[in-house]
Design an enzyme around this catalytic site. Structure first.
Site, PDB file in Angstrom:
ATOM      1  N   ARG A   1      -9.252  -4.823 -25.386  1.00  0.00           N
ATOM      2  CA  ARG A   1      -9.043  -3.611 -25.776  1.00  0.00           C
ATOM      3  C   ARG A   1      -8.114  -3.152 -26.077  1.00  0.00           C
ATOM      4  O   ARG A   1      -7.224  -2.787 -25.436  1.00  0.00           O
ATOM      5  CB  ARG A   1     -10.164  -2.724 -25.237  1.00  0.00           C
ATOM      6  CG  ARG A   1      -9.972  -0.661 -26.090  1.00  0.00           C
ATOM      7  CD  ARG A   1     -10.532  -0.143 -24.902  1.00  0.00           C
ATOM      8  NE  ARG A   1     -10.824   0.501 -26.610  1.00  0.00           N
ATOM      9  CZ  ARG A   1     -10.388   1.986 -25.813  1.00  0.00           C
ATOM     10  NH1 ARG A   1     -10.648   2.276 -24.387  1.00  0.00           N
ATOM     11  NH2 ARG A   1     -10.048   3.090 -26.083  1.00  0.00           N
TER      12      ARG A   1
ATOM     13  N   HIS B   1      -6.287   6.544 -31.005  1.00  0.00           N
ATOM     14  CA  HIS B   1      -5.772   6.274 -29.420  1.00  0.00           C
ATOM     15  C   HIS B   1      -5.095   7.715 -29.209  1.00  0.00           C
ATOM     16  O   HIS B   1      -3.840   7.598 -29.096  1.00  0.00           O
ATOM     17  CB  HIS B   1      -5.943   5.387 -28.635  1.00  0.00           C
ATOM     18  CG  HIS B   1      -6.092   5.892 -27.131  1.00  0.00           C
ATOM     19  ND1 HIS B   1      -6.696   4.398 -26.963  1.00  0.00           N
ATOM     20  CD2 HIS B   1      -5.523   6.416 -26.708  1.00  0.00           C
ATOM     21  CE1 HIS B   1      -6.912   5.141 -25.512  1.00  0.00           C
ATOM     22  NE2 HIS B   1      -6.049   6.280 -24.642  1.00  0.00           N
TER      23      HIS B   1
ATOM     24  N   GLU C   1     -11.976   9.384 -27.189  1.00  0.00           N
ATOM     25  CA  GLU C   1     -11.891  10.697 -26.319  1.00  0.00           C
ATOM     26  C   GLU C   1     -11.686  11.376 -26.839  1.00  0.00           C
ATOM     27  O   GLU C   1     -10.736  12.169 -26.761  1.00  0.00           O
ATOM     28  CB  GLU C   1     -10.700  10.326 -24.770  1.00  0.00           C
ATOM     29  CG  GLU C   1     -11.393   8.856 -24.057  1.00  0.00           C
ATOM     30  CD  GLU C   1     -10.559   9.242 -22.922  1.00  0.00           C
ATOM     31  OE1 GLU C   1      -9.889   9.739 -22.942  1.00  0.00           O
ATOM     32  OE2 GLU C   1     -11.029   8.375 -21.515  1.00  0.00           O
TER      33      GLU C   1
ATOM     34  N   ASN D   1     -15.853   6.469 -21.481  1.00  0.00           N
ATOM     35  CA  ASN D   1     -14.721   5.879 -20.532  1.00  0.00           C
ATOM     36  C   ASN D   1     -15.497   6.593 -18.945  1.00  0.00           C
ATOM     37  O   ASN D   1     -15.418   7.892 -19.588  1.00  0.00           O
ATOM     38  CB  ASN D   1     -13.535   6.405 -20.836  1.00  0.00           C
ATOM     39  CG  ASN D   1     -13.136   5.460 -21.972  1.00  0.00           C
ATOM     40  OD1 ASN D   1     -13.773   4.308 -22.595  1.00  0.00           O
ATOM     41  ND2 ASN D   1     -12.280   5.967 -23.076  1.00  0.00           N
TER      42      ASN D   1
ATOM     43  N   TYR E   1     -14.659   8.126 -15.346  1.00  0.00           N
ATOM     44  CA  TYR E   1     -13.313   7.743 -13.848  1.00  0.00           C
ATOM     45  C   TYR E   1     -14.043   8.563 -13.195  1.00  0.00           C
ATOM     46  O   TYR E   1     -13.774   8.485 -11.367  1.00  0.00           O
ATOM     47  CB  TYR E   1     -12.017   8.533 -14.660  1.00  0.00           C
ATOM     48  CG  TYR E   1     -11.485   7.498 -15.654  1.00  0.00           C
ATOM     49  CD1 TYR E   1     -10.150   6.848 -14.712  1.00  0.00           C
ATOM     50  CD2 TYR E   1     -11.281   7.802 -17.123  1.00  0.00           C
ATOM     51  CE1 TYR E   1     -10.512   5.497 -16.040  1.00  0.00           C
ATOM     52  CE2 TYR E   1     -10.647   7.281 -18.081  1.00  0.00           C
ATOM     53  CZ  TYR E   1     -10.068   5.594 -17.089  1.00  0.00           C
ATOM     54  OH  TYR E   1      -8.977   4.736 -18.348  1.00  0.00           O
TER      55      TYR E   1
ATOM     56  N   GLU F   1     -13.418   1.607 -20.697  1.00  0.00           N
ATOM     57  CA  GLU F   1     -12.045   2.237 -20.287  1.00  0.00           C
ATOM     58  C   GLU F   1     -12.705   2.480 -18.450  1.00  0.00           C
ATOM     59  O   GLU F   1     -13.896   2.900 -18.333  1.00  0.00           O
ATOM     60  CB  GLU F   1     -11.477   3.398 -19.927  1.00  0.00           C
ATOM     61  CG  GLU F   1     -10.621   3.232 -21.397  1.00  0.00           C
ATOM     62  CD  GLU F   1     -10.128   4.723 -21.628  1.00  0.00           C
ATOM     63  OE1 GLU F   1      -9.662   5.291 -20.689  1.00  0.00           O
ATOM     64  OE2 GLU F   1      -9.079   4.496 -22.619  1.00  0.00           O
TER      65      GLU F   1
END
Length: 450
Positions: free
Chosen positions: A84, A121, A162, A286, A288, A358
């Site tokens: 990606r 992005h 995002e 994504n 985290y 991600e």
């Protein structure tokens, strides 16, 4: 480095045959060659004193623009199914810009690595503004241009990366480009990015694309306590960082009350939502960490290296009793299982297959055992979500290379591959070899059961 011992964890559980394993990067963070393209909002932002913590820029970064063949060889050695990467809109606007992506895609296809293209992005061309509706329309024209050039070889597309962070950090708090501090007046930025997503889906469909998603950042929101003030603050935070960007795409509506804050009258917003909710083939997450949120405390608070001003209607609190990365982010693998099962329960049949686009952590050193433990824990958490009935189709590590980490500059290293930023020399870390070995084991298991 290939003969160095790999720190051992037990073999990961087997994922279904056809599960997509990959790694991610973004154009501004790795490409460099800034003089060979038009400038972006990040070029101007980075040039302003004090914006980037180490005073650096992405003018050279990893020099991927000139070293892409070396990086594709690293991908082939890693054994990933897919890579990606993002296309730089400013580079496409420049003479010969699409030629670079032509060469990169050809190199990936020759190596047997599927190109997964992110179309935005964060590196908006200088002179454009997400506060303006026209930017969404111009984005759709850019998407058509890229799809026409690369669509014969690229089958998997991501519209945006995002938009929540780009809205919050870049336009509400001003700690990312373009550096605005609009607070809640930044909501039109969210709407115009979501509209750009929907217009891009239509443009890609018109070009024949059949494998389209979006990469939204999400994480569970945990109230700091059961007290009503804390649960109310956590609910608002969850609306702004999770549901504001998922509900319009998946349900075709904004969470209650937020639609009234969007640009245009009610009819305009409803018409836009029809575009925004164009069906996607999969939904990118994504992930985290979760966020612990409480009522306002009247003071600034730190959040993952970002200072949240006292005027916000919530504060982010520390999650106690868990490890943290060197970025200060809590390590909570079970939050990924919680998030994905909650999405399944909230959106039901409106939720398409999910891809984790991600997941990763920062940390120093070539013998990066903490990163291996992080990835091991999160992949196992992903497998638990799959066992719980979530239709998960893929997982991408952030990131292939140490890179320019936005406002942190080069102080945070997320790569499976170490980059010496003085020489641009690449050196695979222990986590690279661990991931490579785990992917080999997955293929062996799929061969026995597929």
């Amino acid at each position: 480095m290939a003969t160095d011992p790999v720190p051992r964890t037990s073999r990961l559980p087997a994922f279904p045959p056809g599960f997509l394993w990959g790694v991610s990067t973004s154009a501004h963070q790795i490409e460099g060659a800034a003089t060979e393209r038009e400038p972006s909002v990040w070029d101007r932002f980075s040039a302003e004193p004090g914006r980037i913590k180490d005073g650096s820029t992405a003018a050279v970064a990893c020099d991927h623009y000139h070293r892409y063949r070396e990086d594709v060889a690293l991908l082939a050695g890693l054994g990933v199914d897919a890579y990606r990467f993002s296309v730089s809109w400013p580079r496409v606007n420049s003479p010969g810009g699409l030629d670079f992506y032509d060469r990169l895609v050809d190199e990936l296809c020759a190596a047997g690595v599927r190109p997964v293209v992110t179309l935005f992005h964060w590196d908006l061309p200088l002179g454009l503004d997400w506060l303006e509706r026209e930017t969404a329309e111009r984005f759709a024209r850019y998407v058509s241009l890229v799809a026409e050039r690369l669509g014969d070889r690229v089958r998997t597309w991501i519209t945006l990366n995002e938009p929540a962070e780009h809205t919050l950090l870049g336009h509400a708090l001003g700690v990312h480009a373009p550096g605005r501090q609009l607070m809640f007046d930044a909501l039109p930025v969210a709407h115009h990015q979501l509209l750009a997503h929907g217009l891009a889906v239509r443009a890609l469909r018109a070009a024949g694309a059949t494998d389209i998603g979006i990469a939204n950042s999400h994480g569970p929101t945990w109230p700091a306590s059961p007290e009503p003030a804390d649960t109310e603050a956590a609910g608002l935070y969850d609306l702004l960082l999770n549901r504001l960007f998922a509900d319009p795409v998946l349900l075709g509506r904004y969470p209650e009350g937020l639609g009234d804050l969007m640009p245009g009258d009610t009819g305009d917003v409803e018409a836009d939502l029809e575009v925004i909710s164009e069906p996607v083939d999969w939904y990118g997450v994504n992930y985290y960490a979760p966020t612990r949120v409480g009522a306002p405390q009247g003071t600034d608070t730190a959040f993952g290296g970002v200072t949240l001003p006292a005027g916000l209607p919530f504060t982010v609190r520390r999650i106690e009793g868990v490890p943290v990365t060197d970025s200060g982010w809590p390590v909570v693998p079970e939050g990924l299982t919680e998030l994905l099962t909650a999405f399944r329960d909230r959106y039901g049949e409106r939720l398409p297959p999910v891809v984790v686009t991600e997941n990763g952590c920062s940390g120093d050193g070539l013998d990066d055992r903490a990163r291996i433990a992080y990835l091991d824990g999160h992949i196992r958490a992903l497998h638990r979500a799959l066992q719980a009935g979530v239709d998960v189709r893929g997982y991408f590590v952030w990131s292939l290379l140490d890179n320019f980490e936005w406002a942190e500059g080069y102080a945070r290293r997320f790569g499976l591959v170490h980059v010496d930023f003085a020489t641009r020399r690449r050196t695979p870390k222990a986590s690279y070899r661990w991931y490579r070995d785990q992917l080999r084991a997955q293929r062996q298991a799929a061969g026995r059961t597929g």
